[in-house]
Write a protein that holds these residues in place. Structure first.
Motif, mmCIF file in Angstrom:
data_model
loop_
_atom_site.group_PDB
_atom_site.id
_atom_site.type_symbol
_atom_site.label_atom_id
_atom_site.label_comp_id
_atom_site.label_asym_id
_atom_site.label_seq_id
_atom_site.Cartn_x
_atom_site.Cartn_y
_atom_site.Cartn_z
ATOM 1 N N VAL A 1 0.839 -1.202 0.000
ATOM 2 C CA VAL A 1 0.000 0.000 0.000
ATOM 3 C C VAL A 1 0.875 1.253 0.000
ATOM 4 O O VAL A 1 0.583 2.226 -0.705
ATOM 5 C CB VAL A 1 -0.946 -0.019 1.226
ATOM 6 C CG1 VAL A 1 -1.651 1.326 1.387
ATOM 7 C CG2 VAL A 1 -1.960 -1.145 1.102
ATOM 8 N N ALA B 1 1.919 2.010 -3.373
ATOM 9 C CA ALA B 1 0.799 2.512 -4.180
ATOM 10 C C ALA B 1 0.554 3.992 -3.890
ATOM 11 O O ALA B 1 0.339 4.794 -4.816
ATOM 12 C CB ALA B 1 -0.466 1.699 -3.889
ATOM 13 N N LEU C 1 0.867 6.980 -6.545
ATOM 14 C CA LEU C 1 -0.230 7.923 -6.810
ATOM 15 C C LEU C 1 0.258 9.362 -6.654
ATOM 16 O O LEU C 1 -0.100 10.244 -7.441
ATOM 17 C CB LEU C 1 -1.392 7.666 -5.845
ATOM 18 C CG LEU C 1 -2.356 6.538 -6.199
ATOM 19 C CD1 LEU C 1 -3.327 6.297 -5.040
ATOM 20 C CD2 LEU C 1 -3.135 6.848 -7.476
ATOM 21 N N LYS D 1 -4.537 5.903 -12.303
ATOM 22 C CA LYS D 1 -5.646 5.153 -11.717
ATOM 23 C C LYS D 1 -5.105 3.865 -11.114
ATOM 24 O O LYS D 1 -4.137 3.292 -11.621
ATOM 25 C CB LYS D 1 -6.690 4.779 -12.792
ATOM 26 C CG LYS D 1 -7.472 5.942 -13.346
ATOM 27 C CD LYS D 1 -8.591 6.394 -12.423
ATOM 28 C CE LYS D 1 -9.805 5.495 -12.519
ATOM 29 N NZ LYS D 1 -10.913 5.986 -11.647
ATOM 30 N N ILE D 2 -5.781 3.439 -10.050
ATOM 31 C CA ILE D 2 -5.428 2.166 -9.421
ATOM 32 C C ILE D 2 -6.072 1.036 -10.225
ATOM 33 O O ILE D 2 -7.262 1.097 -10.557
ATOM 34 C CB ILE D 2 -5.934 2.134 -7.964
ATOM 35 C CG1 ILE D 2 -5.187 3.165 -7.114
ATOM 36 C CG2 ILE D 2 -5.823 0.722 -7.380
ATOM 37 C CD1 ILE D 2 -3.759 2.790 -6.768
ATOM 38 N N ALA E 1 -6.913 -2.980 -9.966
ATOM 39 C CA ALA E 1 -6.936 -4.163 -9.085
ATOM 40 C C ALA E 1 -7.322 -5.353 -9.957
ATOM 41 O O ALA E 1 -6.516 -5.855 -10.727
ATOM 42 C CB ALA E 1 -7.881 -3.937 -7.921
ATOM 43 N N ILE F 1 -1.638 1.916 -11.898
ATOM 44 C CA ILE F 1 -0.851 1.404 -10.774
ATOM 45 C C ILE F 1 -1.505 0.102 -10.332
ATOM 46 O O ILE F 1 -2.602 0.103 -9.759
ATOM 47 C CB ILE F 1 -0.816 2.440 -9.626
ATOM 48 C CG1 ILE F 1 -0.200 3.745 -10.136
ATOM 49 C CG2 ILE F 1 -0.054 1.886 -8.425
ATOM 50 C CD1 ILE F 1 -0.411 4.926 -9.199
ATOM 51 N N ASP F 2 -0.851 -1.011 -10.643
ATOM 52 C CA ASP F 2 -1.431 -2.339 -10.403
ATOM 53 C C ASP F 2 -1.152 -2.780 -8.970
ATOM 54 O O ASP F 2 0.000 -3.025 -8.598
ATOM 55 C CB ASP F 2 -0.837 -3.343 -11.401
ATOM 56 C CG ASP F 2 -1.485 -4.724 -11.318
ATOM 57 O OD1 ASP F 2 -2.296 -4.957 -10.396
ATOM 58 O OD2 ASP F 2 -1.173 -5.561 -12.182
ATOM 59 N N ILE F 3 -2.213 -2.872 -8.165
ATOM 60 C CA ILE F 3 -2.050 -3.257 -6.758
ATOM 61 C C ILE F 3 -2.389 -4.730 -6.522
ATOM 62 O O ILE F 3 -2.435 -5.175 -5.376
ATOM 63 C CB ILE F 3 -2.928 -2.393 -5.820
ATOM 64 C CG1 ILE F 3 -4.417 -2.536 -6.173
ATOM 65 C CG2 ILE F 3 -2.492 -0.936 -5.854
ATOM 66 C CD1 ILE F 3 -5.348 -1.973 -5.110
ATOM 67 N N LEU G 1 -6.420 5.621 -1.980
ATOM 68 C CA LEU G 1 -6.993 4.373 -2.470
ATOM 69 C C LEU G 1 -7.675 3.657 -1.301
ATOM 70 O O LEU G 1 -7.352 3.898 -0.136
ATOM 71 C CB LEU G 1 -5.932 3.468 -3.098
ATOM 72 C CG LEU G 1 -4.965 2.710 -2.190
ATOM 73 C CD1 LEU G 1 -4.467 1.462 -2.900
ATOM 74 C CD2 LEU G 1 -3.773 3.582 -1.801
#
Lengths: 287, 167
Positions: free
Chosen positions: A14, A17, A21, A29-30, A32, A52-54, A166
């Motif tokens: 996190v 992330a 950001l 954009k996040i 998922a 942003i690949d979480i 996020l």
């Protein structure tokens, strides 16, 4: 259909992330599960320049009891929520509603945090979370903060999250064996609801009732809840379900029909929650 | 960007644009054209493949999201010229008409049988809710899945790494 070009950043925590950001600003954009975001990117309704690949952030995958609440990591996929023994025992409305989202392939990818962040007014799980009076935990540059879900869905695809934030967790009360119902009307089983109603008996003795697709956001059926609190019958309370709503008209249903569905499905959900009737199945649903 | 994944048991490393979808990567970069793209909008299921033991619609997954994953397509189902039990059942029960949806139906059916090795007719239909047959040839497709279930646990597994498949 292929999305427009974007840069791809993979993070595993996190903190990473939040940092990404902050670095990439409002065009990021996040990502998922991608099952809300990628379809709208293919249609160019969203054109982020950085994703942003979480999905590799393992710290976001859990369902656990925390005091008198159940805490669910935002990265929990619908399939995992559906199969979670903790969720089935502590807040059975949620795994049931998870099992009604889309189809198996969609449930293998879509995440709880993703569907809340996407803020679609016809979304199943946000409707259930609203009935439960969930808390949304978000992380951002200034640390974490909690937002009551009643203050989270602001408008059509618009949430109370600020830039650089996020969703990291959803918290719901442990309802245990208390009654609940979710009634969803669709043309085909795996469709988005034309209208859906969630009802759940909460630990404080009240009944939470929420509606999907009766306005620009998922809505709490406040008139119904107030009538039940005053001791009105299920029939009397459910008759108020369309009050304060602003449903749209489209090829599936006009305003009048959606209002009818809201009253009918609310009544059914309340009766199921009260143990008076069995839940509707795809075969028995008719309105 | 570089992406590495195991496809049908073979390690593959390729250069892809971030926006490249897994379905396009499989078809255009790796030449695995059994995976069809039908609706291209997560509805029809023709592009269903198995990623790390779970069925997914590869038109709605980026190739980069499969980094480090085990991917199985229809081409990876047979071993030593022997058809997978689900393939064999689709053949014996004639579980197809035009054939366009078939590879996705076969892959999704493996997922159904992994979750429920002895499904009822109704449970097969529910399990295949994410796959559309525009010929509406569902009857024989359901019969094929029920027939495949008779083969036992192998019907719910993929051979490349004998990975367990979940529903």
């Amino acid at each position: 259909m292929i999305p427009s070009q974007f840069d791809y950043v993979r993070v595993s925590t996190v903190d990473e992330a939040v940092a990404a950001l902050a670095e990439h600003g409002e065009d990021a954009k996040i990502l998922a599960g991608g099952h809300s975001l990628l379809p709208i990117m293919k249609l160019r309704l969203a054109v982020p320049t950085v994703l942003i690949d979480i999905s590799g952030a393992q710290e976001l995958n859990y369902v656990r009891v925390d005091g008198d609440q159940v805490a669910i990591g935002a990265g929990t996929r619908h399939h995992d929520l559906e199969k979670s023994e903790v969720a089935q025992a502590e807040v059975p409305l949620l795994p049931h509603v998870a099992s009604r989202v889309g189809d198996p392939q969609v449930r293998h990818r879509g995440t709880l945090g993703g569907t809340v962040a996407h803020c679609d007014p016809a979304s199943d799980l946000p409707t259930a979370l609203l009935a439960l009076g969930a808390t949304v935990v978000v992380a951002g540059p200034n640390g974490r903060r909690e937002i009551p879900i009643t203050a989270f869905f602001l408008g059509f695809f618009e949430t109370a999250m600020e830039e650089g934030e996020l969703i990291v967790e959803l918290r719901v009360p442990r309802t245990g064996s208390a009654g609940w119902g979710y009634e969803k009307f669709t043309r085909r089983e795996n469709d988005w609801p034309i209208v859906a109603a969630a009802a759940v008996h909460l630990p404080d003795g009240s009944v939470g009732v929420a509606l999907a697709n009766m306005g620009g956001v998922v809505l709490r059926a406040e008139a119904v809840e107030a009538a039940l609190a005053e001791g009105k019958s299920i029939e009397e309370a459910a008759a108020l379900a369309a009050e304060g709503t602003s449903p749209s008209s489209d090829m599936h249903a006009d305003v009048e029909y959606r209002s009818h569905l809201a009253r009918l499905l609310t009544q059914r959900a309340l009766k199921v929650a009260a143990g008076e009737t069995e839940a509707s199945t795809a075969e028995s649903t008719a309105a | 960007m570089q992406v590495s994944m195991t496809v049908n048991g073979q390690q593959r490393t390729d250069e892809v644009e971030p926006r490249m979808l897994l379905a396009h990567h499989l078809r255009d970069n790796l030449g695995l054209t059994a995976t069809n793209i039908g609706c291209d909008s997560t509805s029809c299921g023709a592009c269903t493949v198995i990623v790390d033991g779970l069925t997914v619609k590869s038109c709605t997954v980026l190739a980069l999201q499969a980094e480090g994953s085990e991917v199985t397509t229809l081409e990876g189902l047979s071993t030593d010229g022997e058809m997978h039990p689900v393939q064999a059942a689709f053949r014996s029960e004639h579980g197809l008409q035009c054939g366009f949806c078939t590879s996705g139906m076969v892959m999704a059916s493996i997922g159904v049988l992994a979750d429920n090795p002895n499904p009822t007719d109704r449970e097969v239909r529910e399990g295949l809710e994410g796959n559309l047959c525009r010929c509406t040839g569902y009857h024989n497709i359901v019969q094929a899945v029920l027939k495949a279930a008779e083969a036992g646990p192998a019907a719910g597994q993929v051979p490349s790494s004998q990975q367990e498949v979940s529903a």
